[in-house]
Enzyme design. Structure first.
Site, PDB file in Angstrom:
ATOM      1  N   ASP A 312      98.613   5.802  31.850  1.00 40.29           N
ATOM      2  CA  ASP A 312      98.749   6.680  32.810  1.00 40.29           C
ATOM      3  C   ASP A 312      99.501   8.057  32.549  1.00 40.29           C
ATOM      4  OD1 ASP A 312      98.395   7.887  35.493  1.00 40.29           O
ATOM      5  OD2 ASP A 312      99.050   6.161  36.484  1.00 40.29           O
ATOM      6  N   GLU A 522     100.489   9.983  45.910  1.00 33.11           N
ATOM      7  CA  GLU A 522     101.582   9.267  44.981  1.00 33.11           C
ATOM      8  C   GLU A 522     103.260   9.667  45.372  1.00 33.11           C
ATOM      9  OE1 GLU A 522     100.512   9.802  40.672  1.00 33.11           O
ATOM     10  OE2 GLU A 522      98.493  10.410  41.387  1.00 33.11           O
TER      11      GLU A 522
HETATM   12  C1  BGC Z   1      98.039   8.625  38.722  1.00 30.69           C
HETATM   13  C2  BGC Z   1      96.535   7.918  38.196  1.00 30.69           C
HETATM   14  C3  BGC Z   1      95.607   9.132  37.847  1.00 30.69           C
HETATM   15  C4  BGC Z   1      96.090   9.945  36.875  1.00 30.69           C
HETATM   16  C5  BGC Z   1      95.073  10.968  36.454  1.00 30.69           C
HETATM   17  C6  BGC Z   1      98.362   9.636  37.774  1.00 30.69           C
HETATM   18  O1  BGC Z   1      99.342  10.323  38.248  1.00 30.69           O
HETATM   19  O2  BGC Z   1      98.965   7.625  38.716  1.00 30.69           O
HETATM   20  O3  BGC Z   1      95.989   6.924  39.233  1.00 30.69           O
HETATM   21  O4  BGC Z   1      94.411   8.497  37.629  1.00 30.69           O
HETATM   22  O5  BGC Z   1      97.236  10.475  37.440  1.00 30.69           O
HETATM   23  O6  BGC Z   1      95.004  11.987  37.403  1.00 30.69           O
END
Ligand code: BGC
Length: 759
Positions: A312, A522
């Site tokens: 990630d 997030e």
């Molecule tokens: C998230 C992921 C995402 C990635 C790319 C990260 O901050 O946890 O779920 O796919 O960013 O955007």
């Protein structure tokens, strides 16, 4: 001329069998030849690559690194040359800040592939990855479906499949072939900001919805211009942070990890998911990006996953900067690559390449490990057809924004919406009556969609399609402008003008009060308390005081506790994050143009300090002071998992089994009669639970094993049939192995129970 060859009847069966075998043989052998062919191509290409080129394939950077910042989304020629030609980077992701038009995407991808396939030594195409979390996030005019938590409420894996298909088509139409979805994390921490991205709290439901969407996205072959590679995420335990805050530690004993968190990933691996993304956080003190046991022994050797493991965002370097298990950035790279990460979403930092090359030269990472990772990445590129044609495909481009996609979004939103309370059948509302639509969610398009909606946070309405309707707009169009008034009342977190809403309420017959959460994604979505913000509760209380009937409509990604205002509401509609057609779907349910059939995919807590799940242990529901009694108040959520009312009524009867004794290789057949005893036709999900009376690991009070959604006209009855096998009764034992122990069980459907013995 159409020629029909007719065979004598008695030969037909035999011939059909022969054809079947010939067909299967040809299919299987051509499939395995194709695979061997790809493997051979990969081997050949790999043998020509330098170490730097290999490491470049393992590197993924964000779009910002190649974009001309003054002229977005144009590419900066010098930057892209440095990244693709000098550093051999193999993958790019994301947007800089917001969605682009399909045309802009196509131009962008064309520009990237031009450099990759014309200017680099080996002409390896770039693999572009994007988050299309509930439909396409980052292309303007795309179709936004309900978020996963709402999809789980539909109890309709076929809908997940169809939404997956459309998502894939619209991603591919933008020239992109890799989608970082679906989220398969299990929702067992309601504070967590990504709760709404999950399929809820149940292991079986999560797995089956995930399987549906993955199969929909990947289709019969990811080479097709209608498909993309899926990325199950975030392996594993991300959704269970002890503090409730995003990307913070979880503590999950392995027995629990295997019982609850692993099975949805296992199902996704079996469904053929091509890639997997890793949990940013740590479990039991070990960051997942460093967890060789789970990344290699369990994921590869046990689950048999053969695809690409991508980190990630920035999560390798964070082993040094955040988690402090590496004392240098280079050590972080060594740990993560040796643990089993194939591709690093660095996503800004090219030092990853430098460190990894050095580590191989120093013998700290083996070249065999590099080759293994690069082979997987190249294979994926071949499978996606990128070596044949890396450019946006005209056949894909025409599959964007079709009207039927919006119909599907509406169908999904309809099936998601869950009627939680309907006192004295206040709902459906009669059309033509005066309605006040109020509350922070009433006139908002962003709160219907949540995160990953044209921007990461989803809070910029200017990027949404102009015809997207808020709840207010949809109610106006259904009930007539003149019959609908509006006053915001309060914001999600701040007072606006409660008095004005109260004043407006005096002139109406009903109040539709739209509460919940503004969009967030997030970490910015972290909260310190689960209760619905007090200002929204104050608005409800003030409106109740008018004596007018109030219907609460919630749009929210996680269950905000509202027990103090629940009793005053005449109706409660839970809409979760219902997507672009959410406003229309809510209005349809409120006014009876759709008979609701959604079922809660999680336990809605009554108290923030009383978080229990539907499959809790008996000891969690026992009353210490009244020995042997089950305290009904001990498991006392606001609404239980599976709750959901309808405008009709259903009756269950005659639960029966084909045998009272199940043995190892047999199937137990379960039948139940379901009757629509009300006045309206409607859908109902029949859920089958099992209960194990005694087991060496304390059994849950019940576990969901199967469900079927059926449609019944008023007055009609249907027998619903299920099959249970020994595997459906299994659990993870003390030795971490899955077992089914002999003993007494019961199946539970609604309020009916039937016992049997497993021998
Ligand atoms: C998230 C992921 C995402 C990635 C790319 C990260 O901050 O946890 O779920 O796919 O960013 O955007």
């Amino acid at each position: 001329m159409n020629r029909v060859i007719r065979f004598p009847k008695r030969y037909t069966m035999k011939i059909q069998f022969q054809y079947f075998f010939i067909f299967s043989f040809v299919f299987i052998t051509s499939f395995s030849f194709a695979q061997t062919d790809v493997d051979a191509k990969v081997e050949r290409l790999l043998s020509t690559m330098t170490l730097e080129e290999k490491v470049g394939q393992m590197t993924q950077l964000t779009l910002d690194k190649i974009i001309d910042t003054k002229n977005e989304p144009a590419i900066d020629k010098a930057k892209i040359h440095d990244i693709l030609v000098e550093h051999h980077v193999g993958s790019i992701l994301n947007v800089t800040s917001h969605a682009y038009t399909p045309k802009e995407w196509q131009t962008l991808i064309t520009g990237i592939q031009d450099v990759a396939t014309k200017e680099t030594r080996l002409k390896i195409p770039v693999l572009y990855g994007i988050d299309a979390i509930h439909g396409v996030t980052y292309t303007l005019g795309s179709t936004l479906f309900p978020q996963n938590i709402a999809m789980a409420a539909t109890r309709n894996p076929e809908l997940a499949f169809k939404c997956g298909e459309v998502t894939a088509k619209e991603v591919r139409a933008s020239g992109i072939r890799w989608n970082f979805a679906p989220v398969l994390d299990l929702a067992r921490q309601p504070l967590w900001a990504r709760f709404g991205e999950t399929y809820g709290e149940d292991v079986y439901l999560d797995g089956i919805m995930g399987e549906g969407i993955i199969k929909g996205m990947q289709g019969s072959s990811v080479a097709n211009p209608t498909s993309v590679a899926a990325c199950m995420k975030h392996f594993i335990g991300y959704s269970f942070p002890f503090s409730g805050k995003d990307r913070t530690p979880s503590y999950i004993p392995e027995i629990m990890l295997r019982e609850y968190f692993l099975p949805p990933f296992k199902k996704a691996v079996d469904a053929g998911a091509k890639t997997i993304m890793i949990n940013s956080a740590e479990i039991n003190g070990l960051p997942m990006h460093a967890n060789k046991y789970l990344l290699t022994d369990v994921l590869r050797n046990e689950l048999g996953f053969t695809g690409v493991v991508v980190s990630d965002w920035e999560d390798i370097i964070r082993l040094y900067t955040r988690h402090k298990i590496a004392s240098t950035p280079k050590e972080a790279v060594r740990i993560a690559i040796n643990a089993g990460i194939d591709m690093s979403m660095t996503p800004y930092d090219l030092n990853f390449c430098t460190y990894l090359v050095e580590l191989v030269k120093e013998g700290q990472v083996s070249e065999a490990r590099i080759n293994e990772a690069v082979k997987r990445i190249l294979k994926l590129k071949y499978e996606l057809g990128l070596f044949d044609n890396p450019y946006p495909e005209p056949a894909a481009a025409k599959n964007f924004g079709l009207p039927e996609y919006r119909k599907l979004a509406l169908e999904a939103a309809h099936e998601a919406i869950t009627l939680a309370k309907n006192e004295n059948k206040i709902l459906p509302l009669s059309k033509g009556k005066k309605v006040l639509v109020t509350g922070p969610g009433a006139n908002s398009i962003t709160c219907l969609n949540g995160s990953w909606s044209y921007t990461w946070q989803g809070i910029r309405p200017e990027f949404f399609p102009k015809d997207a309707r808020s709840i207010l707009a949809a109610i106006k169009s259904k009930n007539g402008d003149a019959n609908v008034s509006y006053a915001e009342g309060s914001g999600f977190d701040k007072e606006i003008n409660i008095a004005k809403a109260v004043e407006a309420a005096k002139a109406v017959d009903y109040i539709v009060l739209c509460l919940g959460e503004e969009a967030y994604a997030e970490t910015p979505g972290d909260i310190d308390e689960l209760d619905l913000p007090i200002v929204q509760q104050n608005l409800a209380t003030a409106l109740y005081a008018t004596g007018k009937p109030v219907i609460l409509v919630f749009t929210e990604g996680r269950p905000r506790v509202f027990r103090n205002i629940e009793p005053g509401a005449k109706g409660v509609v839970l809409a979760y994050l219902p997507g672009i057609e959410g406003g229309t779907a809510i209005a349809d349910v409120l006014f009876g143009d759709y008979n609701p059939d959604g079922k809660l995919p999680f336990t809605y807590p009554r108290f923030a300090g009383d978080i229990k799940f539907y499959d809790h242990k008996l000891s969690e529901a026992l009353n210490e002071y009244w020995p042997w009694s089950v305290d009904t108040l001990a498991y006392n959520p606001q609404y239980a998992f599976g709750h959901g009312l309808s405008y009709t009524s259903f009756e269950y009867s005659n639960l029966r089994l084909n045998t009272k004794t199940l043995t190892s290789n047999e199937k137990l057949k379960v039948f139940v009669d379901v009757k629509n005893t009300g006045q309206k036709s409607g859908k109902i999900t029949v859920e089958l639970y099992t209960h194990d009376f005694y087991a060496s690991i304390t059994p849950s009070v019940r576990r969901l094993r199967k469900f079927k959604k059926i449609y019944l006209e008023a007055g009609k009855q249907q027998t619903v049939e299920f099959e249970i096998s020994k595997d459906d009764l299994s659990f993870v034992g003390n030795d971490l192995k899955t077992i089914t122990e002999a003993g007494d069980f019961e199946v539970i459907v609604e309020n009916l129970k039937a016992g049997f013995t497993y021998k």
